[in-house]
Design a protein around this motif. Structure first.
Motif, short mmCIF file in Angstrom:
data_model
loop_
_atom_site.label_atom_id
_atom_site.label_comp_id
_atom_site.label_asym_id
_atom_site.label_seq_id
_atom_site.Cartn_x
_atom_site.Cartn_y
_atom_site.Cartn_z
N TYR A 134 57.00 -75.99 -3.74
CA TYR A 134 58.19 -76.21 -5.11
C TYR A 134 58.75 -74.87 -5.40
O TYR A 134 59.82 -74.46 -5.76
N GLY A 135 58.02 -73.61 -5.04
CA GLY A 135 58.51 -72.11 -5.42
C GLY A 135 59.67 -71.90 -4.30
O GLY A 135 60.53 -71.44 -4.48
N ASN A 136 59.29 -72.05 -3.23
CA ASN A 136 60.28 -72.00 -2.01
C ASN A 136 61.56 -72.70 -2.11
O ASN A 136 62.50 -72.38 -1.88
N LEU A 137 61.47 -73.90 -2.66
CA LEU A 137 62.52 -74.79 -3.00
C LEU A 137 63.56 -74.16 -4.09
O LEU A 137 64.74 -74.30 -3.79
N CYS A 138 62.71 -73.88 -5.01
CA CYS A 138 63.44 -73.23 -6.18
C CYS A 138 64.30 -71.83 -5.67
O CYS A 138 65.35 -71.63 -6.35
N ARG A 139 63.65 -71.23 -4.95
CA ARG A 139 64.35 -69.88 -4.39
C ARG A 139 64.97 -70.05 -3.27
O ARG A 139 65.49 -68.94 -2.73
N VAL A 140 65.39 -71.37 -2.73
CA VAL A 140 65.81 -71.47 -1.35
C VAL A 140 65.31 -70.74 -0.48
O VAL A 140 66.11 -69.83 0.22
N ALA A 141 63.99 -70.57 -0.51
CA ALA A 141 63.20 -69.52 0.61
C ALA A 141 62.35 -70.36 1.55
O ALA A 141 61.25 -69.99 1.74
N LEU A 142 62.59 -71.47 2.07
CA LEU A 142 61.51 -72.22 2.57
C LEU A 142 61.42 -71.76 4.14
O LEU A 142 62.35 -70.87 4.64
N THR A 143 60.21 -71.60 4.84
CA THR A 143 60.12 -71.19 5.87
C THR A 143 60.68 -71.80 7.07
O THR A 143 61.26 -73.22 6.91
N ARG A 144 60.79 -71.48 8.28
CA ARG A 144 61.24 -72.61 9.34
C ARG A 144 60.70 -73.61 9.71
O ARG A 144 61.27 -74.83 9.61
N ASN A 145 59.39 -73.49 9.71
CA ASN A 145 58.45 -74.94 9.80
C ASN A 145 58.66 -75.53 8.69
O ASN A 145 58.56 -76.90 8.93
N GLN A 146 58.76 -75.15 7.41
CA GLN A 146 58.85 -75.98 6.29
C GLN A 146 60.11 -76.70 6.24
O GLN A 146 60.24 -77.99 5.96
N THR A 147 61.27 -75.96 6.80
CA THR A 147 62.46 -76.58 6.62
C THR A 147 62.50 -77.68 7.71
O THR A 147 63.41 -78.69 7.45
N ILE A 148 61.96 -77.37 9.08
CA ILE A 148 61.99 -78.52 10.08
C ILE A 148 61.22 -79.78 9.74
O ILE A 148 61.76 -80.86 9.82
N PHE A 149 60.07 -79.51 8.92
CA PHE A 149 59.19 -80.71 8.59
C PHE A 149 60.01 -81.71 7.43
O PHE A 149 60.23 -82.81 7.61
N LEU A 150 60.76 -80.71 6.48
CA LEU A 150 61.44 -81.46 5.40
C LEU A 150 62.49 -82.49 5.95
O LEU A 150 62.93 -83.48 5.67
N LEU A 151 63.37 -81.79 6.82
CA LEU A 151 64.50 -82.30 7.47
C LEU A 151 64.08 -83.52 8.22
O LEU A 151 64.71 -84.75 8.27
N ALA A 152 63.29 -83.45 9.16
CA ALA A 152 62.60 -84.45 10.21
C ALA A 152 62.05 -85.72 9.10
O ALA A 152 62.26 -86.74 9.44
#
Length: 304
Positions: free
Chosen positions: A160-178
């Protein structure tokens, strides 16, 4: 109840009620680290006997206990978890209702439109403007589910911290999009189909329920079938699993015991002094429904 368990599903990782932390490589249960002690065994801090006891006490027994409770409840009362607790099914029912308002059907794959009246007799007219709610609703649920599932695997504060800061890691971004894309497709096109054919939890509950002839089931007063003549099969149309509640039990294998068909029948038969034709039955009455199943099965075999 559904709303409460949906909130529990969303908030359980936040309050460390239950999650699997991939960083720590073990479960967290009610705020405590739930480990099997394998790291201690590899480090030589515990004996093999102690490690084996940990596997039984912390691994095998909890799985047997949870599985046993779920199977017993299903054996006795049917798929109550699915119809009353499962967060996925609450999404199914919500999108079904909105889609019904938009196109006059609960699912894109239903062949026929639902008659344009409500169970209480009031008129109903589909309005395509409801599509403007279906798409964001499905997308919102898909996004929420992808985030929540990730918090079951990684620390919620980090996600949730990464989402608020728009600072997701590459793996987190791939997981969330997929995950969000997969859930969006499923919520739009295959909601009840997943519950009927792809959910292992639901399948095992259905098998347990079918194995008990005296389990609770929706019973139909067949001797009063003539009272259905003035109805538009409202119980069939309202079922979120697209079943026919007046059928015998073996044809309602995927029933989730939500009871919507019973409520609908009660509304349709409000003016009938004998009441609804659908009602819950169990024990001896349920056994008689199972006997009808057997007679019909024998009749079909004879015809073939």
């Amino acid at each position: 109840m559904q709303a409460g368990f949906f909130l529990l599903f969303v908030l359980a990782p936040v309050f460390d009620l239950f999650r699997l932390d991939l960083n720590l490589k073990h479960f967290i249960l009610l705020g405590y680290n739930w480990t099997l002690g394998l790291d201690d065994l590899l480090a030589g801090r515990i004996s093999t006997q102690a490690a084996a006891l940990n596997l039984v006490w912390r691994g095998f027994l909890p799985l047997v206990l949870i599985g046993g409770v779920v199977i017993y409840v299903a054996w006795r009362w049917g798929r109550l978890y699915c119809g009353w607790v499962c967060p996925h099914f609450s999404v199914v029912e919500t999108i079904n209702q909105v889609m019904h308002r938009a196109i006059g059907k609960q699912s894109l794959w239903d062949v026929k439109l639902i008659p344009n009246r409500q169970p209480d007799g009031s008129p109903f007219q589909p309005d395509t403007r409801w599509w403007w709610l279906i798409l964001p609703l499905a997308a919102g649920f898909a996004a929420l589910w992808s985030v929540v599932l990730l918090t079951y695997l990684l620390p919620p504060a980090e996600i949730y911290g990464n989402l608020c800061r728009v600072a997701l890691t590459r793996n987190q971004t791939i997981f969330l999009l997929a995950a969000a894309l997969a859930f969006l497709i499923e919520f739009l096109f295959a909601r009840h189909l997943f519950c009927r054919y792809a959910c292992a939890v639901g399948l095992f509950q259905s098998l347990a329920w079918m194995g008990n002839k005296r389990a609770m089931v929706v019973g139909f007063a067949r001797h009063r079938a003539a009272d259905c003549a003035s109805c538009y099969s409202a119980c069939d149309h309202v079922c979120p699993m697209r079943l026919k509640p007046r059928n015998v039990k073996r044809l309602m294998f995927a029933c989730v015991q939500c009871g919507q068909c019973i409520d609908t029948c009660s509304q349709v038969q409000t003016a009938n002094q004998q009441g609804a034709l659908l009602h819950w039955v169990h024990e001896a009455q349920a056994a008689s429904e199972a006997a009808l199943d057997a007679r019909q099965a024998r009749g079909q075999q004879s015809c073939s």
